[in-house]
Design a protein around this motif. Structure first.
Motif, PDB file in Angstrom:
ATOM      1  N   GLY A  36      19.458  91.423  21.542  1.00  0.00           N
ATOM      2  CA  GLY A  36      20.476  92.429  21.225  1.00  0.00           C
ATOM      3  C   GLY A  36      21.867  92.017  21.683  1.00  0.00           C
ATOM      4  O   GLY A  36      22.713  92.871  21.950  1.00  0.00           O
ATOM      5  N   ILE A  37      22.109  90.723  21.745  1.00  0.00           N
ATOM      6  CA  ILE A  37      23.405  90.291  22.263  1.00  0.00           C
ATOM      7  C   ILE A  37      24.475  90.353  21.167  1.00  0.00           C
ATOM      8  O   ILE A  37      24.266  89.848  20.057  1.00  0.00           O
ATOM      9  CB  ILE A  37      23.324  88.870  22.836  1.00  0.00           C
ATOM     10  N   VAL A  38      25.540  90.992  21.516  1.00  0.00           N
ATOM     11  CA  VAL A  38      26.704  91.033  20.617  1.00  0.00           C
ATOM     12  C   VAL A  38      27.899  90.578  21.436  1.00  0.00           C
ATOM     13  O   VAL A  38      27.811  90.464  22.660  1.00  0.00           O
ATOM     14  CB  VAL A  38      26.947  92.444  20.044  1.00  0.00           C
ATOM     15  N   GLY A  39      29.005  90.311  20.761  1.00  0.00           N
ATOM     16  CA  GLY A  39      30.180  89.828  21.461  1.00  0.00           C
ATOM     17  C   GLY A  39      30.634  90.835  22.506  1.00  0.00           C
ATOM     18  O   GLY A  39      30.897  91.994  22.186  1.00  0.00           O
ATOM     19  N   LEU A  40      30.732  90.400  23.751  1.00  0.00           N
ATOM     20  CA  LEU A  40      31.138  91.327  24.802  1.00  0.00           C
ATOM     21  C   LEU A  40      32.648  91.260  25.033  1.00  0.00           C
ATOM     22  O   LEU A  40      33.182  91.927  25.880  1.00  0.00           O
ATOM     23  CB  LEU A  40      30.390  90.999  26.097  1.00  0.00           C
ATOM     24  N   GLY A  41      33.321  90.426  24.268  1.00  0.00           N
ATOM     25  CA  GLY A  41      34.763  90.272  24.436  1.00  0.00           C
ATOM     26  C   GLY A  41      35.555  91.366  23.735  1.00  0.00           C
ATOM     27  O   GLY A  41      36.755  91.471  23.896  1.00  0.00           O
ATOM     28  N   GLY A  42      34.899  92.165  22.942  1.00  0.00           N
ATOM     29  CA  GLY A  42      35.627  93.277  22.335  1.00  0.00           C
ATOM     30  C   GLY A  42      35.125  93.669  20.963  1.00  0.00           C
ATOM     31  O   GLY A  42      34.999  94.836  20.647  1.00  0.00           O
ATOM     32  N   ALA A  43      34.810  92.673  20.136  1.00  0.00           N
ATOM     33  CA  ALA A  43      34.522  93.045  18.755  1.00  0.00           C
ATOM     34  C   ALA A  43      33.067  93.440  18.533  1.00  0.00           C
ATOM     35  O   ALA A  43      32.743  94.059  17.534  1.00  0.00           O
ATOM     36  CB  ALA A  43      34.858  91.885  17.824  1.00  0.00           C
ATOM     37  N   ALA A  44      32.158  93.089  19.474  1.00  0.00           N
ATOM     38  CA  ALA A  44      30.752  93.453  19.373  1.00  0.00           C
ATOM     39  C   ALA A  44      30.118  92.925  18.094  1.00  0.00           C
ATOM     40  O   ALA A  44      29.271  93.585  17.486  1.00  0.00           O
ATOM     41  CB  ALA A  44      30.554  94.967  19.478  1.00  0.00           C
ATOM     42  N   PHE A  45      30.509  91.729  17.714  1.00  0.00           N
ATOM     43  CA  PHE A  45      29.886  91.117  16.536  1.00  0.00           C
ATOM     44  C   PHE A  45      28.583  90.447  16.980  1.00  0.00           C
ATOM     45  O   PHE A  45      28.569  89.758  18.004  1.00  0.00           O
ATOM     46  CB  PHE A  45      30.835  90.077  15.948  1.00  0.00           C
ATOM     47  N   PRO A  46      27.465  90.670  16.269  1.00  0.00           N
ATOM     48  CA  PRO A  46      26.184  90.130  16.683  1.00  0.00           C
ATOM     49  C   PRO A  46      26.274  88.610  16.895  1.00  0.00           C
ATOM     50  O   PRO A  46      26.548  87.859  15.957  1.00  0.00           O
ATOM     51  CB  PRO A  46      25.259  90.460  15.520  1.00  0.00           C
ATOM     52  N   THR A  47      26.026  88.189  18.107  1.00  0.00           N
ATOM     53  CA  THR A  47      26.274  86.799  18.469  1.00  0.00           C
ATOM     54  C   THR A  47      25.346  85.833  17.733  1.00  0.00           C
ATOM     55  O   THR A  47      25.726  84.705  17.429  1.00  0.00           O
ATOM     56  CB  THR A  47      26.137  86.639  19.992  1.00  0.00           C
TER      57      THR A  47
END
Ligand SMILES: Cc1cc2nc3c(=O)[nH]c(=O)nc-3n(C[C@H](O)[C@H](O)[C@H](O)COP(=O)(O)O)c2cc1C
Ligand SMILES: Cc1cc2nc3c(=O)[nH]c(=O)nc-3n(C[C@H](O)[C@H](O)[C@H](O)COP(=O)(O)O)c2cc1C
Ligand SMILES: Cc1cc2nc3c(=O)[nH]c(=O)nc-3n(C[C@H](O)[C@H](O)[C@H](O)COP(=O)(O)O)c2cc1C
Ligand SMILES: Cc1cc2nc3c(=O)[nH]c(=O)nc-3n(C[C@H](O)[C@H](O)[C@H](O)CO)c2cc1C
Ligand code: SF4
Ligand code: SF4
Ligand code: SF4
Ligand code: SF4
Ligand code: FES
Lengths: 193, 212, 227, 508, 321, 182
Positions: D135-146
């Motif tokens: 369930g990892i998504v971008g944690l830098g802001g955009a939350a795009f599925p990594t």
């Protein structure tokens, strides 16, 4: 050569047909809402005006003058212009749909642009020869197109402004034309009469 | 196809018909008015001339007794100058010349200069000019009386040295902020006087002649 | 009858060629530096409008699309040339002042505009009334603009009246402001544009006042009461 | 290493990091309730796998990804699902959206994780699956599925450089800084995983040059690791150097073409927090259930960084920070530049939440009366995207949105630089957000109206056809009444279908 | 805007020193008229008055207009000018930020075409005034009380640019013309110091980043290049580039007028082009046109082209070719 | 009588024009398509034409004014004015007023399956077989309200479209700088 240059400078800047001579104002006010349409109108006018100026010269020189029919000048010129315009329209419409998209809707408007008849009449009045007539028409049209395009960009800017209610639309556009005319007075004196 | 052809012919016919009517109508009007118009044009020119040389002074047709000169040396430019001769009993009483002052502030100033046969100015008028409204246009009788200051002057009145605007040490007023215009007018009037002086003989002989 | 009244109202105010449709601007701006010039050109234009509207209305069914425009301009040009010749013969000095703008009545956009928009779709009487109304509206605009510019620019009114009404009218000129230096802008080209712009704004204000029912006035009064 | 620069930006933005950066990361306690909005990432919302009343464990998947672009959600602690219903979500609209709420039992039981001893044994696609399932998504802001970013298999791109974004350029936020200070080793291990997955040549970890100690700890970790492909660099402290595009430009001098993704130029950029999450998922087998978050501002008593479970309501985090101060005025999710105000603290944090800023009155840009734009052009010189914000503003303001689009409205990264420099205090970004969202709605409407037109035209045709057919039928009937041999009737039927076909082809 | 006013101070002081208190009279009349006009327009349009007045834009407009007017203009000249600037050129377009034309220059140009007589008569610089002219003499002129013609003639003259043009028209050489006492070592007597003071003030603005360098540098470069080119061709009848740069409104125009952010181009490239075009046009009007000084007309002429310039000179946005 | 030369010339020009009209004849009118593209396609008929396209046709022919489409509202009129190069004008109140978009909802308990609404719907947004309850495909309903009058049991109501997150709009900042009334 320099006299040709003078004709151009004079018609484009110093004696600008729209801002100084007051000719062609209706399309100037009417099709200056958008830059694109202004450019289309500019192109169309340049083409027709030059052509009309030449045709009128020919009609005057080889028809009216020899026959002593100068008093029919207005009639002849305007019919010639109307026919030139309508033929151009029909031909462009059929042969180049793309060009027609750009110019077509403006062409019929040009017949009633008094700059066209004005150019023809003034050119005859000033005893221009063939080349001068063509240049005179061309320069007048360039001057018309120049201020039309500038005016349209300023009007686009005005539409995003907070213009007071009563002045929205035509009123502020006319005031703007007035201020442009003030600016163009800066060119006065460039050409001595 | 035939249908198309009739349509074409019909267009031609209709346009032809209307032009027949239109042109006929205009030609009719023209034939009724053209004499009056020619008369108007004549009278218009005459009116200006008569302001300078009243009808009482002459008995000839000014427009008929006119000659056209181009004399760059005398007038300083190549504009055509028309010289109308006012005569009484076949004697020259005055001339009216139409020189152009080419060095106005905004270009040429067309003048009418009337000179009595004794060399005295009957008057000067500006026919057309492009001078700045509010400045140079004071040479127009509508705007000021300046142009009347030439009345009665002659080559010796004032002396030729004083035939200048005051700023250049002469006798004629300039306008505040505008010297070029009056300077040009004064200069041209002077030149016209000198031209008359030089060509007086030739002008008084009744035979028509053309210089240059 | 109502219909005709509407046509008149339309021409004089609601669809005034000069103030609303912005047609016929060239002569409007060029010759409105004095009232008399404006009046002269206005009347000539009105006459042309009435005649051209009537004739176009009469022949509207006879002319095919492909030559409609040439025929209309031919008619208008004939009328104008005739008028021009007559003016030349009887009002020579005015004719000289109005200059090229007399033949240019031909391309006065409002004339061909009315021919296309009204006369080619309406019967004779309505068309000629329309011509009259539009012409009068145009003339009124010319006179108003002329008056404004003449007063501001040279401080007079009705200067040169004799050109139109003969020498008896020489005294008609009114010096609104004596010894006036003259606000030259008003009689120069820019003044024409700006003047017309201001007049149109004025008309907009009036229109708004007229459109707002009496309640506006009441609420206004209440406002001042509060203050 | 050579660095480049980007246009504009704000070099002298007040930092405000000290407030929170000096204390170590505190593990936030398990709250009473955990709330999981189903759509907390870019892409489709996740689909619940549990029902009300179900008991769940920490790390248990409670919602699965739906479609390609989506991410699963895992429970952050053990407890009972008490509702699957609309709940206030952290979004500027203040809307509610479907969410799973878990009442925790305080025991915090976990599922059994499957750690991995040597990630090099796993193939790239296996690793991508782990990342996706975690369930990892971008944690830098955009939350795009990594996982999508990392999945280069079968795509016509080769990744040359991995950029680790530790810039953290927004004021106040310090979670990445703390993470790198305390857990640099694990982050670097995560970087190795990435290099392995993407077969990239190099990795660059960038931090701003105002945190030298952190930089040292990273360098130590790199030295320990002895991988020459990994580099750490210090970049100038200019907001928004942490923006993906600006960072790429700073580090490589390349620009991401408008409307394209970094992969097109051989680059993947990933936030350091995301890398940490990847390391946790791959090495320890733990799905993403918590993240480090900065709680700061003059509005809280003890600003510092927390490792909080995703789904924790903000109010609970505030309590960990000893509650609100008197100055507390506004609650902002994200930093002061790009964050948005929240209407209530009964809103959970989501995967993308890196900061809760409880601002006092003077900390947020007070909304001064906007004056007219005087066209000074300061905004344009500050814009890192080299746009003309003033023109975008004129056209947004007057709703000439098509012109704004022509001037590249959609290249605006909403960084807020223009807002800050505008001497007339015009809320420019708000205008641009409005314009973008209005355009989205317009496009939707355009689409709807096109659909409606097609359906209308289809119906008109159908009606016309039916009418024609009816007419035909009645004519046929009449004819048939006279003589009706069976064969003829069949012929008629054949004809009928023929005409029908014809009419259809004609219509095309 | 405050910084603009501060940067104008050296110029204003030099001007008062060189041309007397007539400058101050212009400033006072212009500023008070402008503020009154601004307040009434805001009121008519139902806008808040206080914040708009406190942005000082009307004051800047008024002072720039005042500095461009002849020092001894009758009072109604600055009055009408300020009124036109604020009402017609500014508020009809929606007030601050919306006017396409530079209000001060529009007012100046309108005054110039409307009252050429009053607009072309300048008082002599202080060092050239005959003795015995008192303050009250000056005020009779300002109050338009038809002073004695001799008084006017004694203390006024055409500006150096005007004089240069007039005399060149009479086929004098530059050298002969510059021997007249109204010319100083650099350009016009008095004028040269005023120009240098404006240059200093302009530097302050540039240093404070109130204005970007593109416009002044572009303008002065444009003016320099064209004047230098013609100077090389015919040095005897063409004033030097230095004369052009330090005469008339070139410096005021380059740093304070053409830089008006509202009416200038907004893109960096566009600003430079805008400046160069004004410079070129200024020279053209000065040399061949009907008006002795071309800055005002050049500015409003190029103002017209600003939207077009902006349209064709957008910066390359990130990620675009 | 030399002017007969002119008259003949004009007649020739007329023939030329007639020839041009035939030789360069063009079919079709792209303007209608352009206008139709601007109209909202609600197909409600409030403009007094049986759908958007007929209205577009009428505008192109100069038979209808640009201010007769309430669903398009002020924005639609502005777009038309822009396209046709005329001044915008306020919506003609005779045609109706602009309001937010609604969708039809059929109360499935009351619906008797009479099929009347299906026949009324201009975009086939209602599904249902005879005698079975009907339902509206929300995504395809344009909110034209034409299905309301025919329903014999009045089971159709118009309801506002639920705002979704994807179509949420940021507020437009206020820029009027009007005097704040205290
Ligand atoms: C806009 C403008 C228009 C002018 N028009 C004229 C004019 O028409 N006639 C003229 O003699 N001087 C005119 N001048 C003034 C000349 O430039 C020149 O200054 C003047 O003739 C010199 O006279 P002075 O020595 O009395 O000042 C004008 C000046 C300006 C600025
Ligand atoms: C709609 C959308 C689609 C994306 N598709 C991809 C993709 O296919 N591959 C990829 O590596 N990144 C993709 N990205 C991620 C972006 O490149 C970028 O890394 C992400 O938006 C985070 O950047 P930000 O926080 O600066 O906005 C996508 C982003 C969005 C918003
Ligand atoms: C203006 C702006 C500033 C940003 N600042 C940062 C930052 O400081 N640190 C960061 O990691 N991401 C930042 N981002 C997000 C990055 O662009 C990008 O989404 C992220 O690095 C991609 O990594 P992720 O997908 O792992 O989140 C910023 C984005 C924008 C638009
Ligand atoms: C650097 C600078 C230069 C300015 N120059 C002018 C100017 O030449 N003319 C003017 O009317 N206002 C000027 N202003 C003031 C202001 O921009 C002006 O009132 C607006 O044009 C009115 O909308 C200037 C302001 C600044 C900051
Ligand atoms: S918010 Fe957009 S326009 Fe403003 S500076 Fe950032 S990228 Fe440029
Ligand atoms: S910074 Fe503000 S005032 Fe300056 S141009 Fe940009 S939006 Fe306008
Ligand atoms: S009113 Fe508008 S939406 Fe309804 S049918 Fe007419 S054009 Fe279409
Ligand atoms: S369901 Fe009703 S409201 Fe919706 S489109 Fe069909 S008829 Fe119109
Ligand atoms: S009157 Fe319409 S263009 Fe001249």
């Amino acid at each position: 050569m320099s006299e040709y240059l003078l004709i151009l400078v004079s018609t484009i800047l110093v004696n600008n047909f729209v801002l100084v001579k007051f000719l062609g104002l209706c399309p100037f006010m009417g099709v200056s809402n958008k830059l694109e349409t202004a450019m289309g109108m500019g192109f169309a006018t340049t083409f027709v005006l030059t052509l009309a100026s030449i045709c009128s010269y020919l009609a005057n020189q080889y028809l009216l003058a020899p026959l002593g029919l100068e008093y029919l000048r207005t009639i002849t010129f305007i019919v010639v212009i109307a026919v030139v315009v309508q033929m151009t329209e029909a031909i462009v419409h059929k042969t180049s749909p793309l060009l027609h998209q750009v110019l077509g809707i403006y062409l019929p408007l040009i017949t009633t642009n008094c700059a066209v008849l004005g150019v023809a009449l003034l050119s005859v009045q000033e005893d221009h020869n063939f080349i001068e007539s063509g240049l005179y028409g061309f320069g007048a049209a360039l001057g018309f197109s120049l201020v039309l395009v500038l005016f349209s960009t300023i009007r686009e800017r005005i539409t995003v402004s907070d213009v007071p209610e009563p002045f929205r639309g035509n009123a502020i556009a006319l005031v703007t034309a007035g201020l442009m005319s003030v600016a163009f007075m800066g060119f006065s004196g460039l050409i001595k009469f | 196809m035939a249908n198309n052809k009739t349509m074409m012919m019909r267009s031609g016919l209709v346009l032809g018909l209307f032009s027949l009517i239109g042109i006929g109508l205009v030609s009719l009007t023209q034939s009724v008015t053209h004499e009056k118009i020619a008369e108007n044009e004549r009278l218009y020119v005459l009116k200006n001339l008569r302001e300078l040389v009243p009808e009482t002074l002459h008995d000839n047709d000014l427009l008929a007794d006119a000659l056209h000169v181009i004399d760059a040396e005398a007038f300083g430019n190549t504009h055509e100058v028309t010289i109308y001769k006012a005569m009484k009993n076949k004697q020259l009483v005055a001339i009216i010349a139409s020189p152009t002052a080419a060095d106005g502030y905004n270009g040429s100033i067309k003048l009418l200069v009337a000179i009595r046969n004794n060399g005295e100015l009957l008057g000067v008028r500006v026919v057309s000019h492009h001078e700045t409204p509010g400045l140079g246009d004071a040479i127009d009788t509508n705007k000021s009386n300046w142009i009347y200051s030439f009345n009665g002057r002659s080559l010796n009145n004032p002396s030729p040295r004083l035939w200048q605007v005051k700023k250049d040490g002469g006798e004629f007023d300039q306008f505040t902020g505008a010297t070029i215009t009056p300077r040009a007018v004064v200069k041209t009037v002077l030149k016209t006087l000198q031209y008359y002086q030089a060509n007086k003989k030739a002008l008084t002989t009744t035979t028509q002649q053309t210089n240059g | 009858m109502d219909n005709y009244k509407q046509i008149l109202k339309n021409g004089l105010w609601e669809n005034n060629q000069a103030f609303v449709a912005l047609l016929g601007l060239c002569p409007l701006l060029a010759v409105s530096n004095t009232v008399i010039n404006g009046l002269g050109l206005g009347l000539a234009t009105t006459l042309t409008l009435i005649l051209s509207n009537s004739i176009v209305s009469l022949i509207r069914r006879q002319v095919g699309n492909e030559i409609r425009l040439p025929v209309f301009v031919l008619i208008i040009a004939s009328i104008v040339t005739a008028i021009e010749l007559v003016m030349n013969a009887f009002f020579y000095e005015l004719y000289l002042i109005l200059g090229i703008f007399i033949p240019l009545i031909v391309t006065n956009c409002s004339i061909i505009g009315r021919a296309e928009a009204f006369a080619s779709k309406n019967p004779l009487v309505a068309s000629s009334i329309d011509g009259l109304a539009m012409g009068l509206g145009f003339t009124a605009a010319l006179i108003i603009l002329g008056a404004v510019r003449e007063v501001l620019g040279s401080g007079t009114l009705f200067a040169n009246a004799h050109l139109m009404f003969g020498d008896a009218a020489k005294d008609m000129v009114i010096y609104v402001i004596r010894d006036y230096e003259g606000f030259l802008l008003a009689i120069l080209p820019p003044g024409a544009f700006i003047g017309l712009g201001l007049l149109i704004a004025l008309k907009n204000v009036i229109d708004k006042r007229l459109a707002k029912p009496a309640s506006q006035a009441v609420s206004f009064a209440m406002d001042t009461e509060k203050a | 290493m050579r660095l480049w620069s980007f246009n504009g930006g704000l070099p002298s933005l007040a930092e405000h990091k000290n407030e929170s950066v000096n204390l170590p990361i505190e593990i936030a306690p398990v709250p009473k309730c955990l709330v999981y909005p189903l759509g907390q990432h870019i892409g489709n919302a996740a689909k619940p796998l549990v029902q009300v009343g179900d008991n769940v464990l920490r790390g248990q998947k409670i919602a699965s990804a739906q479609g390609m672009v989506s991410a699963p959600i895992h429970a952050g602690s053990s407890g009972t699902v008490i509702s699957i219903a609309d709940h206030l979500i952290p979004h500027p609209s203040g809307f509610s959206a479907p969410s799973i709420t878990i009442e925790t039992d305080g025991v915090d039981n976990e599922i059994d994780y499957t750690p991995c001893t040597d990630f090099r044994q796993l193939s790239a696609s296996q690793l991508v699956d782990i990342v996706r399932e975690a369930g990892i998504v971008g944690l830098g802001g955009a939350a795009f599925p990594t996982a999508i970013k990392l999945d280069t298999q079968g795509k016509p791109v080769t990744i040359d450089t991995v950029i680790l974004n530790g810039a953290e350029c927004e004021p106040y936020i310090s979670c990445d800084d703390r993470l790198l200070k305390e857990r640099a080793n694990r982050v670097i291990e995560g970087v190795e995983i990435l290099l392995h997955m993407l077969s990239a040549k190099r990795a660059i970890l960038a931090v701003e040059d105002n945190i030298p100690e952190t930089f040292t700890s990273i360098q130590n970790a790199i030295t320990n690791n002895q991988n020459p492909a990994i580099n750490a660099v210090q970049i100038p402290t200019i907001y928004p150097t942490g923006g993906e595009k600006q960072l790429i430009q700073t580090l490589t001098g390349k620009e991401v073409p408008s409307g394209k993704i970094p992969a097109e130029i051989g680059i993947v950029s990933i936030n350091v927090g995301t890398v940490y999450a990847i390391q946790q998922a791959v090495i320890e087998g733990k799905p993403l259930t918590s993240r480090i978050i900065t709680v700061t501002g003059e509005g809280v008593n003890k600003p510092h960084n927390l490792e909080a479970r995703i789904g924790t309501p903000i109010s609970a985090l505030i309590n960990v920070c000893r509650g609100y101060t008197k100055q507390a005025d506004r609650l902002i999710m994200g930093g002061p530049m790009m964050g948005f105000a929240l209407p209530s603290d009964n809103i959970p944090i989501v995967k993308a939440t890196n900061c809760i800023l409880v601002a006092s009155k003077h900390e947020v840009v007070t909304e001064k009366q906007a004056m007219p734009c005087i066209r000074c052009g300061l905004c344009a010189s500050a814009c890192p995207a080299s746009l003309l914000p003033q023109q975008l503003y004129w056209f947004s303001r007057s709703d000439q949105l098509d012109k704004a689009v022509k001037l590249n409205l959609f290249d605006c990264i909403e960084c807020g630089c223009c807002d800050v420099v505008c001497p007339s205090h015009i809320p420019l970004v708000q205008h641009f957000r409005y314009a973008k969202s209005a355009l989205k709605v317009q496009n939707h409407e355009k689409h709807q109206s096109n659909v409606a037109r097609e359906r209308f035209e289809a119906r008109e045709e159908r009606i016309a056809r039916e009418k024609a057919e009816r007419a035909e039928r009645s004519r046929k009937k009449k004819a048939a009444l006279k003589s009706k041999p069976a064969k003829e009737e069949i012929d008629a039927a054949v004809n009928r279908s023929k005409t029908k076909k014809n009419s259809i082809t004609n219509e095309d | 805007m405050l910084w603009v006013l501060i940067a104008l101070v050296p110029g204003i002081i030099t001007m008062i020193w060189q041309f007397g208190y007539g400058v101050l009279a212009n400033i006072i009349i212009c500023v008070s008229t402008a503020l009154m006009a601004e307040a009434s327009m805001l009121r008519l349009r139902g806008k808040a008055i206080a914040p708009a007045l406190s942005d000082l834009s009307a004051v800047v407009t008024a002072i720039l207009l005042a500095l461009a007017l002849p020092t001894l203009a009758p009072w109604w000249i600055p009055f009408i000018g300020a009124f036109i600037a604020i009402v017609i050129a500014k508020h009809l377009y929606g007030g601050l930020g919306y006017n396409p034309f530079n209000p001060a220059m529009i007012a100046f140009a309108i005054l110039m075409v409307s009252f050429p007589k009053s607009m072309t008569v300048w008082v002599l610089p202080h060092s050239m005034l005959p003795t015995g002219i008192s303050l009250s003499d000056i005020f009779t002129i300002v109050l338009d009380q038809q002073p004695k013609q001799t008084l006017i003639d004694a203390i006024t003259a055409a500006t150096p640019l005007d004089e240069m043009k007039t005399q060149l028209g009479l086929n004098q050489t530059v050298e002969e013309i510059r021997s007249s006492s109204i010319f100083g070592s650099l350009s016009g007597q008095g004028w040269q110091w005023v120009s240098i003071a404006y240059l200093l003030g302009g530097m302050v603005l540039m240093f404070k980043k109130i204005i970007s360098w593109h416009i002044p540098v572009g303008l002065l470069t444009g003016l320099f290049i064209i004047s230098f080119a013609f100077y090389l061709l015919e040095p005897s009848v063409t004033p030097s580039p230095l004369f052009h740069l330090l005469s008339g409104g070139a410096m005021l125009g380059a740093f304070f007028i053409a830089t008006d952010p509202v009416t200038a181009a907004t893109t960096p490239k566009g600003r430079f082009i805008y400046g160069v075009l004004i410079g070129l046009l200024t020279y053209i009007i000065r040399t061949w046109g009907g008006y002795p000084e071309g800055i005002a007309f050049a500015v409003i002429l190029i103002n017209m082209a600003v939207p077009l310039i902006d349209y064709y000179t957008p910066p390359r946005a990130y990620g675009h070719k | 009588m030399s002017f007969f030369v002119l008259i003949i010339m004009f007649a020739v020009l007329g023939i030329l024009l007639g020839y041009a009209a035939i030789r360069f004849k063009v079919e079709g009118d792209p303007l209608v398509d352009q206008i139709d593209a601007v109209l909202p396609q609600t197909q409600c008929g409030q403009c007094n034409f049986p759908g958007c396209r007929p209205y577009a046709q009428a505008i192109a022919n100069g038979e209808a004014d640009i201010n007769q489409c309430p669903p398009g509202g002020e924005a639609g009129i502005a777009a038309l004015a822009d396209l046709l190069g005329v001044e915008p004008k306020p919506l003609n109140e005779d045609n109706g007023v602009e309001k937010e978009t609604l969708v039809a909802v059929i109360d499935e308990n009351t619906c008797i399956g009479c099929k009347l609404c299906i026949q009324a719907c201009p975009v086939d947004a209602i599904l249902g077989a005879p005698k079975h309850m009907h339902t509206v495909i929300e995504a395809e309903c344009t909110g034209c309200e034409l299905c309301i009058p025919p329903c014999p049991v009045e089971c159709i109501t118009m309801e506002p479209v639920a705002k979704t997150l994807a179509l949420w709009e940021w507020d437009k900042p206020d820029t009027s700088q009007q005097k704040v009334s205290s």
